[in-house]
Design an enzyme around this catalytic site. Structure first.
Site, PDB file in Angstrom:
ATOM      1  N   SER A  42       0.805  -1.225   0.000  1.00  0.00           N
ATOM      2  CA  SER A  42       0.000   0.000   0.000  1.00  0.00           C
ATOM      3  C   SER A  42       0.841   1.279   0.000  1.00  0.00           C
ATOM      4  O   SER A  42       0.328   2.357  -0.316  1.00  0.00           O
ATOM      5  CB  SER A  42      -0.942   0.020   1.205  1.00  0.00           C
ATOM      6  OG  SER A  42      -0.216   0.137   2.412  1.00  0.00           O
ATOM      7  N   LYS A 119       0.946   4.439   7.011  1.00  0.00           N
ATOM      8  CA  LYS A 119       0.457   5.262   5.906  1.00  0.00           C
ATOM      9  C   LYS A 119       1.102   6.644   5.998  1.00  0.00           C
ATOM     10  O   LYS A 119       1.784   6.971   6.962  1.00  0.00           O
ATOM     11  CB  LYS A 119      -1.068   5.430   5.974  1.00  0.00           C
ATOM     12  CG  LYS A 119      -1.872   4.141   6.047  1.00  0.00           C
ATOM     13  CD  LYS A 119      -1.893   3.371   4.746  1.00  0.00           C
ATOM     14  CE  LYS A 119      -2.725   2.100   4.895  1.00  0.00           C
ATOM     15  NZ  LYS A 119      -2.669   1.266   3.655  1.00  0.00           N
TER      16      LYS A 119
END
Length: 278
Positions: A42, A119
């Site tokens: 990701s 993230k």
């Protein structure tokens, strides 16, 4: 008798040494740095599957999320940070706390599952965040983008989980070239980083997210292959992340392996050792 006493004493000393070592390691992990292994794609190309890093836990101060977790499924051990420090939860405050900066790569606890995620911090409290035609908008202004070529990787099973990458030029056969569009995104404050694009999908156009006070908005750099704050928690996404759920900042990749195990030395990526995370 003397021999038995010596053996007993040696065993006690060995046990004490192990206990002390575990206590020191626990304190070190709680207060300073936490190891983190990248399990998914990701955050490509900033972070690759198999990157190993230490999370700086001093960067934002300490909360219940700073307590270490210990998960050893093979031994039936699953001790969560909340099991140890859950009494500190729900005040959304931190000891010696400092505010994260937009663009930081952050490890945080998922607000529902409690699992660690990594993230990029995109939205600060009070920000208006939106995706429009694949372009990030912050406070009603599109961020700057410039083309930066093509990101290429081999279409093959990656990491211990054996997951396959998504490709903009798919379908791709085993061993083929998996391609993604690469762009350089500049956030307010002139923080630059690479993002990847696979194609048009629903997450490229969203409504406006207004980040509540005390919360943050996170996105993956591999924009079309990331479960993040764009998806609400009710459908498996991350949603807004409270301040107290931040674990720390990722600053540098220490080691990286492209194989199924870090012991497969022929799969190591020497060019990523001690690589700064931007």
């Amino acid at each position: 008798m003397a021999s038995s006493a010596k053996k007993g004493s040696a065993l006690v000393e060995t046990i004490k040494t192990i206990v002390y070592a575990l206590l020191i390691a626990g304190v070190f992990r709680t207060l300073f740095f936490q190891p983190f292994w990248i399990p998914s794609g990701s955050m490509k190309e900033t972070l690759l599957i198999g990157d190993f890093l230490f999370v700086n836990k001093m960067a934002y101060g300490y909360s219940y999320a700073s307590c270490p977790s210990l998960m050893l499924p093979s031994l039936g051990i699953d001790i969560d940070a909340e099991d140890v420090c859950g009494f500190l939860k729900n005040d959304n405050k931190r000891l010696f706390g400092s505010e994260p900066e937009r663009g930081d790569v952050v490890v945080f606890r998922h607000p529902v599952t409690g699992r660690d995620f990594i993230k990029r911090l995109i939205g600060l409290p009070g920000d208006r965040i939106r995706m429009k035609d694949g372009v990030l908008q912050i406070n009603d202004q599109p961020v700057q983008l410039r083309e930066a070529g093509i990101f290429e990787e081999t279409y093959e099973a990656q990491g211990p989980q054996g997951s396959y990458p998504r490709c903009a030029n798919g379908p791709v056969g085993e061993g083929g070239a998996c391609l993604k569009e690469r762009m350089i995104e500049t956030l307010p404050g002139d923080t630059e980083h690479a993002i990847l694009n696979i194609g048009n999908q629903s997450s490229d156009n969203t409504g406006v997210y207004v980040v509540p006070e005390g919360y943050y908005f996170f996105m993956g750099d591999n924009r079309d292959n990331s479960s993040d704050s764009r998806l609400p928690q009710s459908v498996g996404g991350v949603g807004f992340v409270p301040y107290e759920n931040l674990v720390g900042r990722a600053d540098r990749v220490m080691f990286s392996s492209a194989g199924r195990s870090m012991l497969f030395f022929w799969t190591w990526r020497p060019d990523r050792f001690f690589k700064r995370i931007e």
